[in-house]
Motif scaffolding. Structure first.
Motif, PDB file in Angstrom:
ATOM      1  N   LYS A   4       0.333  -2.258  11.164  1.00 14.77           N
ATOM      2  CA  LYS A   4       0.928  -2.877  10.145  1.00 14.77           C
ATOM      3  C   LYS A   4       0.274  -3.917   9.421  1.00 14.77           C
ATOM      4  CE  LYS A   4       4.920  -0.889  11.112  1.00 14.77           C
ATOM      5  NZ  LYS A   4       4.606  -0.435  12.285  1.00 14.77           N
ATOM      6  N   ALA A  44       1.670  -7.688   3.360  1.00 12.30           N
ATOM      7  CA  ALA A  44       1.430  -7.927   2.044  1.00 12.30           C
ATOM      8  C   ALA A  44       1.585  -9.292   1.543  1.00 12.30           C
ATOM      9  CB  ALA A  44       2.433  -7.241   1.336  1.00 12.30           C
ATOM     10  N   ASP A 103       4.922  -7.842  -4.920  1.00 11.24           N
ATOM     11  CA  ASP A 103       4.298  -6.507  -4.539  1.00 11.24           C
ATOM     12  C   ASP A 103       5.252  -5.431  -4.583  1.00 11.24           C
ATOM     13  OD1 ASP A 103       2.494  -4.655  -3.825  1.00 11.24           O
ATOM     14  OD2 ASP A 103       1.468  -5.818  -2.162  1.00 11.24           O
ATOM     15  N   ASP A 105       5.005  -2.019  -4.241  1.00 10.55           N
ATOM     16  CA  ASP A 105       4.694  -1.016  -3.386  1.00 10.55           C
ATOM     17  C   ASP A 105       5.092  -1.565  -1.733  1.00 10.55           C
ATOM     18  OD1 ASP A 105       4.261   0.920  -5.246  1.00 10.55           O
ATOM     19  OD2 ASP A 105       1.770   0.200  -5.278  1.00 10.55           O
ATOM     20  N   ALA A 106       5.135  -2.880  -1.567  1.00  5.66           N
ATOM     21  CA  ALA A 106       5.169  -3.142  -0.042  1.00  5.66           C
ATOM     22  C   ALA A 106       6.848  -3.190   0.223  1.00  5.66           C
ATOM     23  CB  ALA A 106       4.957  -4.688  -0.194  1.00  5.66           C
ATOM     24  N   ARG A 107       6.832  -2.746   1.446  1.00 10.00           N
ATOM     25  CA  ARG A 107       8.057  -2.692   2.345  1.00 10.00           C
ATOM     26  C   ARG A 107       8.402  -3.394   3.482  1.00 10.00           C
ATOM     27  NH1 ARG A 107       8.800  -1.295  -2.199  1.00 10.00           N
ATOM     28  NH2 ARG A 107       9.564   0.929  -2.820  1.00 10.00           N
ATOM     29  N   TYR A 114       2.372  -3.150   4.702  1.00  9.67           N
ATOM     30  CA  TYR A 114       2.120  -1.720   4.716  1.00  9.67           C
ATOM     31  C   TYR A 114       1.501  -0.928   5.922  1.00  9.67           C
ATOM     32  CZ  TYR A 114       1.327  -2.539  -0.381  1.00  9.67           C
ATOM     33  OH  TYR A 114       1.758  -2.861  -1.712  1.00  9.67           O
ATOM     34  N   ASN A 115       1.727   0.219   6.298  1.00  9.76           N
ATOM     35  CA  ASN A 115       1.553   0.759   7.477  1.00  9.76           C
ATOM     36  C   ASN A 115       0.079   1.726   7.242  1.00  9.76           C
ATOM     37  OD1 ASN A 115       1.370   2.070   9.864  1.00  9.76           O
ATOM     38  ND2 ASN A 115       3.120   3.313   9.544  1.00  9.76           N
ATOM     39  N   VAL A 116      -1.001   1.152   7.787  1.00 12.99           N
ATOM     40  CA  VAL A 116      -2.284   1.846   7.623  1.00 12.99           C
ATOM     41  C   VAL A 116      -2.515   2.726   8.798  1.00 12.99           C
ATOM     42  CG1 VAL A 116      -4.670   1.213   7.500  1.00 12.99           C
ATOM     43  CG2 VAL A 116      -3.118  -0.425   6.476  1.00 12.99           C
ATOM     44  N   VAL A 155      -3.286   4.330   3.620  1.00 10.74           N
ATOM     45  CA  VAL A 155      -2.118   3.233   3.569  1.00 10.74           C
ATOM     46  C   VAL A 155      -0.824   4.185   3.031  1.00 10.74           C
ATOM     47  CG1 VAL A 155      -1.631   1.149   2.475  1.00 10.74           C
ATOM     48  CG2 VAL A 155      -3.977   1.863   3.008  1.00 10.74           C
ATOM     49  N   THR A 156       0.205   3.736   3.544  1.00 12.49           N
ATOM     50  CA  THR A 156       1.736   3.920   3.355  1.00 12.49           C
ATOM     51  C   THR A 156       2.608   2.854   3.493  1.00 12.49           C
ATOM     52  OG1 THR A 156       2.415   4.571   5.643  1.00 12.49           O
ATOM     53  CG2 THR A 156       1.038   6.435   4.415  1.00 12.49           C
ATOM     54  N   ASN A 157       3.556   3.136   2.879  1.00 13.22           N
ATOM     55  CA  ASN A 157       4.829   2.144   2.921  1.00 13.22           C
ATOM     56  C   ASN A 157       5.969   2.481   3.664  1.00 13.22           C
ATOM     57  OD1 ASN A 157       5.828   3.651   1.000  1.00 13.22           O
ATOM     58  ND2 ASN A 157       5.788   2.438  -0.691  1.00 13.22           N
TER      59      ASN A 157
END
Length: 306
Positions: free
Chosen positions: A146, A149, A231, A233-235, A249-251, A267-269
């Protein structure tokens, strides 16, 4: 200071100035960065500015900017402002850039404008490692991390957060109204300074209620029913600590088992690792040029279809 190791006089002028190259050891990683970047075809990889414009002020060569970026990656210096300072005071960076010192905005703009090209450089690095036989070739490990952001938790909204916040505001408004009513009964003149402050607080809280109502309408348009204002795209994601969620983000990273080199990343959210195993494993297999691959992952990736 006798019997101590003494340094040179700062004002002593050297008749034969030392070469910057003398300060960099033969096994210093910056020499690898320099050789690796110089061998790349930056235009083919998609870097903007690889061909200079005929008019206007000369720009920095994208190879120099890429060297700065890779140096920061290797030395855990992600900030563009800190990279600017390193270019001005770090001997290794002076050697790497030829004493050039781009400002932080130039560094940040380069990173923003060349995201896809930098990913192509990562793929090219994996190819080099494969040719040098630095990869085990048959076993990798996958895990997610994690990354926080810039979006503050108070600027991230879900339906539950909005409902709780609206309830808190309503309770605060009612508490202020009760205080005003009490002040009206006690004060013979009616209004005083404290009462006026309470009315101002109520006005601000009602404005917040209207803003939350607008955010709630925007929230219904979001596919995952979550909205980040700073941001987008951030979750919001849960972390290992109890009650210590974060917005980020979840990398996903795939690491070779031999030398622990990252062979693939994404990189995913999405806040969990479910559904990521096969996708990352196939990407790693393609990057390493291996039709079959042993993949290690923790139970967070467990899924029947996967």
């Amino acid at each position: 200071m006798k019997r101590f190791v003494e340094g040179d006089d700062r004002k002593q002028v050297a008749l034969l100035p030392e070469c910057v190259d003398d300060y960099i050891g033969h096994d210093n990683p910056v020499r690898i960065i320099d050789v690796f970047v110089d061998e790349l075809d930056l235009a083919e990889l998609g870097f903007s500015g690889a061909t200079p414009a005929l008019t206007g002020r000369p720009s920095y060569h994208p190879g120099v900017m890429l060297k700065v970026y890779i140096y920061g990656y290797l030395n855990r210096v992600p900030s563009s402002r800190r990279l600017e300072r390193e270019c001005q005071r770090n001997v290794e960076m002076m050697w790497l850039t030829g004493r050039l010192a781009p400002d932080f905005k130039t560094i940040a703009d380069f990173r923003r404008a060349n995201g896809a090209a930098i990913r192509n450089v990562c793929r090219r690095f994996v190819e080099v490692c494969r040719r040098l036989k630095l990869l085990s070739g048959d076993m990798v490990a996958i895990d997610g991390s994690k990354f926080k952001a810039v979006n503050n938790r108070d600027r991230n909204y879900t339906a539950g957060k909005i409902d709780r916040r609206q309830q808190q505001i309503e309770e605060s408004i009612q508490r202020y109204l009760d205080a005003i009513e009490t002040a009206d009964r006690i004060s013979p003149t009616g209004f005083d300074v404290k009462t006026m402050h309470l009315y101002e607080k109520i006005v601000r809280l009602r404005q917040q209620m209207r803003e939350l109502a607008q955010i709630k309408k925007q929230l219904k348009k979001q596919r995952d029913r979550q909205l980040s204002l700073t941001d987008p795209d951030a979750r919001s994601m849960a972390t290992s600590g109890k009650g210590s969620g974060m917005v980020g983000y979840n990398v996903q990273a795939v690491v070779d088992a031999k030398h622990h080199l990252i062979v693939e990343h994404d990189v995913t959210n999405i806040g969990n690792d479910h559904g990521q195993l096969s996708r990352m494993a196939m990407s790693a297999s393609k990057a390493m040029g291996k039709p079959t691959l042993k993949v290690l992952a923790d139970r967070g990736y467990f899924s029947g279809p996967e």
